[in-house]
Design a protein around this motif. Structure first.
Motif, short mmCIF file in Angstrom:
data_model
loop_
_atom_site.label_atom_id
_atom_site.label_comp_id
_atom_site.label_asym_id
_atom_site.label_seq_id
_atom_site.Cartn_x
_atom_site.Cartn_y
_atom_site.Cartn_z
N GLU A 97 -11.88 65.95 32.65
CA GLU A 97 -11.90 67.40 32.90
C GLU A 97 -10.50 67.97 33.05
O GLU A 97 -10.20 69.05 32.54
CB GLU A 97 -12.73 67.69 34.15
CG GLU A 97 -14.22 67.44 33.96
CD GLU A 97 -15.01 67.68 35.23
OE1 GLU A 97 -14.47 68.29 36.18
OE2 GLU A 97 -16.19 67.25 35.30
N ARG A 98 -9.64 67.25 33.74
CA ARG A 98 -8.28 67.77 33.97
C ARG A 98 -7.50 67.91 32.66
O ARG A 98 -6.70 68.84 32.49
CB ARG A 98 -7.52 66.85 34.93
CG ARG A 98 -8.03 66.92 36.37
CD ARG A 98 -7.11 66.18 37.32
NE ARG A 98 -7.68 66.11 38.66
CZ ARG A 98 -8.12 65.00 39.25
NH1 ARG A 98 -8.02 63.84 38.61
NH2 ARG A 98 -8.63 65.03 40.46
N GLU A 101 -9.04 70.82 27.22
CA GLU A 101 -8.73 72.20 26.86
C GLU A 101 -10.04 72.85 26.43
O GLU A 101 -10.80 72.28 25.64
CB GLU A 101 -7.72 72.23 25.72
CG GLU A 101 -6.39 71.60 26.09
CD GLU A 101 -5.47 71.39 24.90
OE1 GLU A 101 -5.86 71.82 23.77
OE2 GLU A 101 -4.41 70.78 25.07
N LEU A 102 -10.31 74.04 26.94
CA LEU A 102 -11.62 74.65 26.77
C LEU A 102 -11.99 74.79 25.29
O LEU A 102 -13.12 74.51 24.89
CB LEU A 102 -11.66 76.01 27.46
CG LEU A 102 -13.06 76.52 27.81
CD1 LEU A 102 -13.75 75.59 28.79
CD2 LEU A 102 -12.97 77.93 28.38
N GLY A 135 -17.88 70.49 34.99
CA GLY A 135 -16.60 70.78 35.61
C GLY A 135 -16.55 70.56 37.11
O GLY A 135 -15.56 70.90 37.76
N SER A 138 -13.63 68.19 38.86
CA SER A 138 -12.25 68.66 39.02
C SER A 138 -12.16 70.11 39.47
O SER A 138 -11.08 70.57 39.85
CB SER A 138 -11.50 68.52 37.70
OG SER A 138 -12.05 69.40 36.73
N LYS A 140 -13.00 72.57 37.30
CA LYS A 140 -12.84 73.37 36.08
C LYS A 140 -14.21 73.91 35.68
O LYS A 140 -14.83 73.50 34.69
CB LYS A 140 -12.22 72.52 34.96
CG LYS A 140 -11.73 73.31 33.78
CD LYS A 140 -11.02 72.43 32.75
CE LYS A 140 -9.61 72.09 33.18
NZ LYS A 140 -8.84 71.40 32.12
N GLU A 142 -15.25 76.59 34.43
CA GLU A 142 -15.46 77.29 33.17
C GLU A 142 -16.15 76.42 32.14
O GLU A 142 -16.74 76.91 31.17
CB GLU A 142 -14.13 77.83 32.62
CG GLU A 142 -13.05 76.80 32.42
CD GLU A 142 -12.11 76.66 33.60
OE1 GLU A 142 -10.90 76.44 33.36
OE2 GLU A 142 -12.59 76.77 34.74
#
Length: 294
Positions: A97-98, A101-102, A135, A138, A140, A142
């Motif tokens: 996750e870190r 990139e989306l 997500g 982490s 994240k 989104e």
């Protein structure tokens, strides 16, 4: 309100042992659904098995991790953000996750869903290998919004619970160093957005990892029956990783026994009968929208 149980066989396509269990459980009705890892070496066999059972609910196990020590796989798109030092997906959810990139995650998820369609399947749902589509490892989050949007676009149901126990929210808050109220509101918005987009979510997602410590199959069986008996009203999903025992599975993971026990448990009609006698109805993913009124 009724109690429904969805039993999903995860990790199909990971290896032949998982596919053998998938075939047997789809045949006998031991699972209500299954999901295939389309970036894994045995995905073609899993897809061919799924095509034999077109009335079953088979979906996509969205994958951005490769957790085992010596058995690895990588992305379909080859994006750099997915590659660890060995060139494969990262082993842990946090690392995956870190580094993600989306835009690369969206492309990868699309590639995995499209691979299912290219194999001649019509997926019914999607879920997440090691939770990286959520997500929550982490923070994240989104990634979760992206996953709901893709599920809506492809007309798929999605494994993420619409209801979260307070203890679970507090645990997330502590791990992510975020206010519990903020996370609660976010999860409520996800559930609301999913419903507005006609994306069906199970009410509850309840794991049973603690039973991996059972001393033998008998203790595992009794523990799992008791665990399921306590499931709440509504639709609960339990995900399993059923596999046929053998040299292949044992070479992949030393923690093979729970996977073998899960296969044995849900292949046994006596256990399924015991669950039905608790007043619990088995529910395939393809019927989830109807039950939820979507």
């Amino acid at each position: 309100m009724s109690r429904y149980l969805m039993v999903n066989a995860d990790d199909c396509g990971m290896c032949h042992a998982a596919n053998a269990a998938m075939r047997a459980l789809l045949e006998c009705g031991g699972v209500t659904s299954a999901t295939i890892m389309y970036c894994c070496p045995w995905a073609v066999e899993a897809a061919n098995i799924a095509k034999v059972y077109p009335d079953r609910s088979v979906g996509v196990h969205l994958t951005t991790t490769a957790e085992w020590e010596s058995y690895r796989w990588g992305s379909l798109t080859g994006a750099a953000c997915f590659r660890d030092g060995e060139g494969y997906f990262y082993r842990s959810s946090q690392d995956a996750e870190r580094h993600a990139e989306l835009s690369a995650v969206e492309a990868e998820f699309r590639a995995q869903i499209e691979r299912a369609k290219a194999y001649g399947l019509a997926p019914t749902h999607m879920d997440s290998h090691m939770g990286t589509a959520y997500g929550v490892a982490s923070g994240k989050l989104e990634l979760l919004e992206l996953s709901v949007r893709l599920a809506a676009e492809y007309g798929l149901s999605f494994r993420f619970p619409s209801k979260h126990p307070e203890a679970e929210i507090r645990a997330y808050a502590e791990r992510l160093k975020r206010p519990a109220d903020e996370l609660r509101r976010f999860f409520e918005k996800i559930a609301s957005d999913a419903r507005a987009l006609h994306v069906a979510l199970p009410d509850h997602l309840i794991a049973h990892g603690h039973l991996a410590q059972a001393k033998d199959y008998g203790e595992f069986r009794e523990g799992l029956l008791a665990h399921i008996g306590r499931f709440p009203e509504g639709v609960t999903e339990i995900y399993i990783h059923p596999s046929e025992d053998g040299a292949e599975l044992r070479a992949i993971t030393p923690l093979y026994l729970p996977r073998v026990w899960e296969y044995r448990f849900f292949a046994d009609e006596e256990n399924r009968r015991a669950i039905r006698e608790m007043g619990i109805e088995f529910l395939p993913y393809r019927e989830l929208c109807g039950v939820l009124g979507l």
